[in-house]
Scaffold this motif. Sequence first.
Motif, PDB file in Angstrom:
ATOM      1  N   MET A   1      15.342  -1.349  44.965  1.00 47.28           N
ATOM      2  CA  MET A   1      15.038  -1.923  43.583  1.00 47.28           C
ATOM      3  C   MET A   1      14.917  -1.632  41.636  1.00 47.28           C
ATOM      4  SD  MET A   1      11.906  -5.397  43.168  1.00 47.28           S
ATOM      5  CE  MET A   1      11.018  -3.619  42.724  1.00 47.28           C
ATOM      6  N   LEU A   2      15.098  -0.313  41.453  1.00 48.15           N
ATOM      7  CA  LEU A   2      15.066   0.210  40.478  1.00 48.15           C
ATOM      8  C   LEU A   2      16.291   0.529  40.359  1.00 48.15           C
ATOM      9  CD1 LEU A   2      12.495   2.887  39.659  1.00 48.15           C
ATOM     10  CD2 LEU A   2      12.290   1.744  39.011  1.00 48.15           C
ATOM     11  N   ALA A   3      17.317   0.624  41.033  1.00 46.54           N
ATOM     12  CA  ALA A   3      18.589   1.164  41.141  1.00 46.54           C
ATOM     13  C   ALA A   3      19.526  -0.253  40.996  1.00 46.54           C
ATOM     14  CB  ALA A   3      19.360   1.676  42.697  1.00 46.54           C
ATOM     15  N   ALA A   4      19.006  -1.398  41.542  1.00 47.61           N
ATOM     16  CA  ALA A   4      19.440  -2.585  41.242  1.00 47.61           C
ATOM     17  C   ALA A   4      19.088  -3.268  39.700  1.00 47.61           C
ATOM     18  CB  ALA A   4      18.787  -3.534  42.313  1.00 47.61           C
ATOM     19  N   ALA A   5      18.283  -2.609  39.211  1.00 50.57           N
ATOM     20  CA  ALA A   5      17.505  -3.008  37.964  1.00 50.57           C
ATOM     21  C   ALA A   5      18.334  -2.468  36.314  1.00 50.57           C
ATOM     22  CB  ALA A   5      16.327  -2.893  37.530  1.00 50.57           C
ATOM     23  N   THR A   6      18.931  -1.128  37.027  1.00 51.10           N
ATOM     24  CA  THR A   6      19.631  -0.194  36.093  1.00 51.10           C
ATOM     25  C   THR A   6      20.574  -0.307  36.191  1.00 51.10           C
ATOM     26  OG1 THR A   6      18.516   1.068  37.436  1.00 51.10           O
ATOM     27  CG2 THR A   6      17.260   0.964  35.955  1.00 51.10           C
ATOM     28  N   GLY A   7      21.196  -0.578  37.190  1.00 53.54           N
ATOM     29  CA  GLY A   7      22.495   0.038  37.780  1.00 53.54           C
ATOM     30  C   GLY A   7      23.354   1.469  37.949  1.00 53.54           C
ATOM     31  N   ARG A   8      21.651   2.431  38.254  1.00 52.50           N
ATOM     32  CA  ARG A   8      22.186   3.747  38.483  1.00 52.50           C
ATOM     33  C   ARG A   8      21.190   4.313  39.615  1.00 52.50           C
ATOM     34  NH1 ARG A   8      21.440   6.489  32.704  1.00 52.50           N
ATOM     35  NH2 ARG A   8      22.931   7.949  33.230  1.00 52.50           N
ATOM     36  N   GLN A   9      21.238   5.647  40.097  1.00 56.69           N
ATOM     37  CA  GLN A   9      20.857   5.270  41.546  1.00 56.69           C
ATOM     38  C   GLN A   9      19.623   6.081  40.799  1.00 56.69           C
ATOM     39  OE1 GLN A   9      21.454   4.531  44.483  1.00 56.69           O
ATOM     40  NE2 GLN A   9      20.506   5.780  44.867  1.00 56.69           N
ATOM     41  N   MET A  10      18.016   6.334  40.859  1.00 57.33           N
ATOM     42  CA  MET A  10      17.432   6.777  39.984  1.00 57.33           C
ATOM     43  C   MET A  10      16.272   7.700  41.646  1.00 57.33           C
ATOM     44  SD  MET A  10      15.317   4.531  37.854  1.00 57.33           S
ATOM     45  CE  MET A  10      15.290   5.492  36.199  1.00 57.33           C
ATOM     46  N   GLU A  11      15.487   9.177  41.132  1.00 58.21           N
ATOM     47  CA  GLU A  11      14.801   9.345  42.125  1.00 58.21           C
ATOM     48  C   GLU A  11      13.732   9.610  40.811  1.00 58.21           C
ATOM     49  OE1 GLU A  11      14.413  13.912  44.246  1.00 58.21           O
ATOM     50  OE2 GLU A  11      16.762  12.737  42.655  1.00 58.21           O
ATOM     51  N   ILE A  12      12.717  10.111  41.736  1.00 58.33           N
ATOM     52  CA  ILE A  12      11.633   9.905  41.260  1.00 58.33           C
ATOM     53  C   ILE A  12      10.862  11.647  41.647  1.00 58.33           C
ATOM     54  CG2 ILE A  12       8.776   8.923  41.081  1.00 58.33           C
ATOM     55  CD1 ILE A  12      10.088   6.495  41.638  1.00 58.33           C
ATOM     56  N   VAL A  13      10.955  12.145  40.810  1.00 59.90           N
ATOM     57  CA  VAL A  13      10.040  13.129  40.584  1.00 59.90           C
ATOM     58  C   VAL A  13       8.708  13.499  40.646  1.00 59.90           C
ATOM     59  CG1 VAL A  13      10.061  15.851  40.624  1.00 59.90           C
ATOM     60  CG2 VAL A  13      12.433  14.166  40.406  1.00 59.90           C
ATOM     61  N   ARG A  14       7.182  14.254  41.522  1.00 58.83           N
ATOM     62  CA  ARG A  14       6.689  14.064  41.319  1.00 58.83           C
ATOM     63  C   ARG A  14       5.989  15.847  41.872  1.00 58.83           C
ATOM     64  NH1 ARG A  14       4.228  10.108  45.573  1.00 58.83           N
ATOM     65  NH2 ARG A  14       5.512  10.822  46.803  1.00 58.83           N
ATOM     66  N   PRO A  15       6.314  16.412  40.813  1.00 62.78           N
ATOM     67  CA  PRO A  15       5.716  17.998  40.697  1.00 62.78           C
ATOM     68  C   PRO A  15       4.511  18.485  40.755  1.00 62.78           C
ATOM     69  CG  PRO A  15       6.748  17.507  38.824  1.00 62.78           C
ATOM     70  CD  PRO A  15       6.445  16.518  39.129  1.00 62.78           C
ATOM     71  N   PHE A  16       3.435  17.368  40.835  1.00 62.38           N
ATOM     72  CA  PHE A  16       2.243  18.144  40.945  1.00 62.38           C
ATOM     73  C   PHE A  16       1.755  17.006  41.868  1.00 62.38           C
ATOM     74  CE2 PHE A  16       3.336  18.172  36.397  1.00 62.38           C
ATOM     75  CZ  PHE A  16       3.183  19.665  35.839  1.00 62.38           C
ATOM     76  N   GLU A  17       1.819  16.425  42.800  1.00 55.67           N
ATOM     77  CA  GLU A  17       1.778  15.687  43.934  1.00 55.67           C
ATOM     78  C   GLU A  17       0.938  15.968  44.376  1.00 55.67           C
ATOM     79  OE1 GLU A  17       3.353  13.107  47.396  1.00 55.67           O
ATOM     80  OE2 GLU A  17       4.615  14.144  46.738  1.00 55.67           O
ATOM     81  N   GLY A  18       0.898  17.130  45.005  1.00 57.77           N
ATOM     82  CA  GLY A  18      -0.195  18.033  45.745  1.00 57.77           C
ATOM     83  C   GLY A  18      -1.246  19.207  45.286  1.00 57.77           C
ATOM     84  N   LEU A  19      -0.860  19.268  43.756  1.00 59.68           N
ATOM     85  CA  LEU A  19      -2.068  20.044  43.330  1.00 59.68           C
ATOM     86  C   LEU A  19      -3.551  18.219  42.768  1.00 59.68           C
ATOM     87  CD1 LEU A  19       0.068  21.724  40.558  1.00 59.68           C
ATOM     88  CD2 LEU A  19      -0.729  22.185  42.912  1.00 59.68           C
ATOM     89  N   THR A  20      -4.666  20.084  42.969  1.00 63.09           N
ATOM     90  CA  THR A  20      -5.619  18.939  42.832  1.00 63.09           C
ATOM     91  C   THR A  20      -5.868  19.036  40.887  1.00 63.09           C
ATOM     92  OG1 THR A  20      -7.005  21.463  42.328  1.00 63.09           O
ATOM     93  CG2 THR A  20      -7.095  20.077  44.866  1.00 63.09           C
ATOM     94  N   LYS A  21      -6.719  17.870  39.974  1.00 65.27           N
ATOM     95  CA  LYS A  21      -7.215  18.009  39.119  1.00 65.27           C
ATOM     96  C   LYS A  21      -6.919  19.560  38.700  1.00 65.27           C
ATOM     97  CE  LYS A  21      -8.445  13.362  38.042  1.00 65.27           C
ATOM     98  NZ  LYS A  21      -7.080  13.143  37.535  1.00 65.27           N
ATOM     99  N   ALA A  22      -7.960  20.442  39.160  1.00 64.63           N
ATOM    100  CA  ALA A  22      -8.620  21.809  38.586  1.00 64.63           C
ATOM    101  C   ALA A  22      -7.134  22.609  38.754  1.00 64.63           C
ATOM    102  CB  ALA A  22      -9.340  21.668  40.109  1.00 64.63           C
ATOM    103  N   ASP A  23      -5.980  21.993  39.752  1.00 65.37           N
ATOM    104  CA  ASP A  23      -4.950  22.913  40.087  1.00 65.37           C
ATOM    105  C   ASP A  23      -4.098  22.480  38.459  1.00 65.37           C
ATOM    106  OD1 ASP A  23      -5.018  23.872  42.065  1.00 65.37           O
ATOM    107  OD2 ASP A  23      -4.133  23.138  43.292  1.00 65.37           O
ATOM    108  N   VAL A  24      -4.102  21.908  38.603  1.00 65.48           N
ATOM    109  CA  VAL A  24      -3.350  21.486  37.200  1.00 65.48           C
ATOM    110  C   VAL A  24      -3.926  21.159  35.493  1.00 65.48           C
ATOM    111  CG1 VAL A  24      -2.716  19.477  35.524  1.00 65.48           C
ATOM    112  CG2 VAL A  24      -2.512  18.888  37.883  1.00 65.48           C
TER     113      VAL A  24
END
Length: 84
Positions: free
Chosen positions: A1-24
């Motif tokens: 859906m983002l690619a259709a709206a922007t006309g570009r391929q997009m990648e969502i990167v979540r580097p903190f996804e597996g971390l706890t708030k304390a880790d962050v």
Amino acid sequence: MLAAATGRQMEIVRPFEGLTKADVLARGHGLPLELTFSCLAPVDGVHCGQCNKCAERARAYATVRLTDPTAYANRGGGVIGWKA
């Protein structure tokens, strides 16, 4: 859906996804983390101090033994695990 709206391929990167708030917090020590916001029910633009996200935030600061600079509308108002 983002690619259709922007006309570009997009990648969502979540580097903190597996971390706890304390880790962050431990990794971000020295950064302006007081400017981050994670409350589910803000009161006049500040953290409510009562929702589970405020409790997670307060516990994370306590876990890494940092002073919590967060402005809470209600400190100690019944948040599970909250220590005033």
